[in-house]
Design a protein around this motif. Structure first.
Motif, PDB file in Angstrom:
ATOM      1  N   ARG A  91       5.463   1.518  -0.553  1.00 13.80           N
ATOM      2  CA  ARG A  91       5.734   2.953  -0.467  1.00 13.80           C
ATOM      3  C   ARG A  91       4.452   3.759  -0.654  1.00 13.80           C
ATOM      4  N   ILE A  92       3.526   3.233  -1.430  1.00 16.78           N
ATOM      5  CA  ILE A  92       2.254   3.934  -1.634  1.00 16.78           C
ATOM      6  C   ILE A  92       1.397   3.872  -0.380  1.00 16.78           C
ATOM      7  N   VAL A  93       1.228   2.688   0.214  1.00 15.07           N
ATOM      8  CA  VAL A  93       0.337   2.571   1.375  1.00 15.07           C
ATOM      9  C   VAL A  93       0.803   3.425   2.547  1.00 15.07           C
ATOM     10  N   ARG A  94       2.097   3.632   2.661  1.00  9.68           N
ATOM     11  CA  ARG A  94       2.565   4.443   3.790  1.00  9.68           C
ATOM     12  C   ARG A  94       2.188   5.908   3.637  1.00  9.68           C
ATOM     13  N   ARG A  95       1.790   6.345   2.425  1.00  9.59           N
ATOM     14  CA  ARG A  95       1.373   7.726   2.188  1.00  9.59           C
ATOM     15  C   ARG A  95      -0.147   7.897   2.228  1.00  9.59           C
ATOM     16  N   LEU A  96      -0.881   6.799   2.306  1.00 10.69           N
ATOM     17  CA  LEU A  96      -2.341   6.880   2.316  1.00 10.69           C
ATOM     18  C   LEU A  96      -2.856   7.163   3.715  1.00 10.69           C
ATOM     19  N   GLY A  97      -4.101   7.609   3.780  1.00  7.68           N
ATOM     20  CA  GLY A  97      -4.711   7.890   5.071  1.00  7.68           C
ATOM     21  C   GLY A  97      -5.233   6.628   5.740  1.00  7.68           C
ATOM     22  N   GLY A  98      -5.829   6.796   6.905  1.00  5.53           N
ATOM     23  CA  GLY A  98      -6.409   5.678   7.640  1.00  5.53           C
ATOM     24  C   GLY A  98      -5.361   4.719   8.162  1.00  5.53           C
ATOM     25  N   ALA A  99      -5.726   3.450   8.197  1.00  2.00           N
ATOM     26  CA  ALA A  99      -4.836   2.425   8.733  1.00  2.00           C
ATOM     27  C   ALA A  99      -3.888   1.852   7.678  1.00  2.00           C
ATOM     28  N   TRP A 100      -3.992   2.277   6.438  1.00  2.00           N
ATOM     29  CA  TRP A 100      -3.187   1.715   5.360  1.00  2.00           C
ATOM     30  C   TRP A 100      -1.683   1.764   5.624  1.00  2.00           C
TER      31      TRP A 100
END
Length: 146
Positions: free
Chosen positions: A90-99
């Motif tokens: 759930r965190i990575v889906r809110r980060l920028g870039g390709a995360w």
């Protein structure tokens, strides 16, 4: 005590705009995870709370989350509580870039993802070490920590 309850209610109510990450403040792996998020969250949407802090303990109590075994990072988002591998996804889906592409790992069955998570969590102190005290945020990051 009433001031702390009001603060906790406000933190939970704002978890839609500012999801809360509760982490083991003495765990080197957990602290590294927090630093990873901070570097990739320039908008500053996430807020952080050490599980060992007064606010962390009060949040867990307000969410009726058991405090006996704290072997997971906890995410409070939109008033919902997430644990184990769901937190990272759930965190990575809110980060920028390709995360956000890593969010596709949700297709792996929960049992497998959480099994790997539990192995890492169980061994985190042995593999990554621990600190004597919780991380103290720098002055420019202090507003992101409760």
């Amino acid at each position: 005590m009433e001031a702390l309850k009001t603060k906790i209610d406000t933190i939970i109510a704002n978890s839609d705009k500012h999801p809360i990450i509760l982490f083991d403040g003495v765990c080197n792996l957990c602290n590294g995870f927090v630093q990873f998020i901070i570097k990739r969250d320039p908008a500053g949407q996430f807020r952080f709370v050490a599980l060992q802090s007064e606010v962390g303990e009060a949040l867990l109590a307000a969410l009726e989350f058991p405090t006996a075994d704290m072997s997971t990072v906890i995410l409070v988002e939109n008033g919902q509580v997430y644990t184990h591998s769901d937190v990272a996804l759930r965190i990575v889906r809110r980060l920028g870039g390709a995360w956000p592409l890593l969010y596709s790992f949700r297709l792996i069955p929960n049992g497998i993802r959480n099994g790997i998570y539990r192995i890492i969590a169980k061994n985190r102190y042995a593999w990554f070490g621990q600190r004597d005290q919780c991380m103290i945020p720098t002055p420019d990051l202090k507003a992101r920590f409760y």
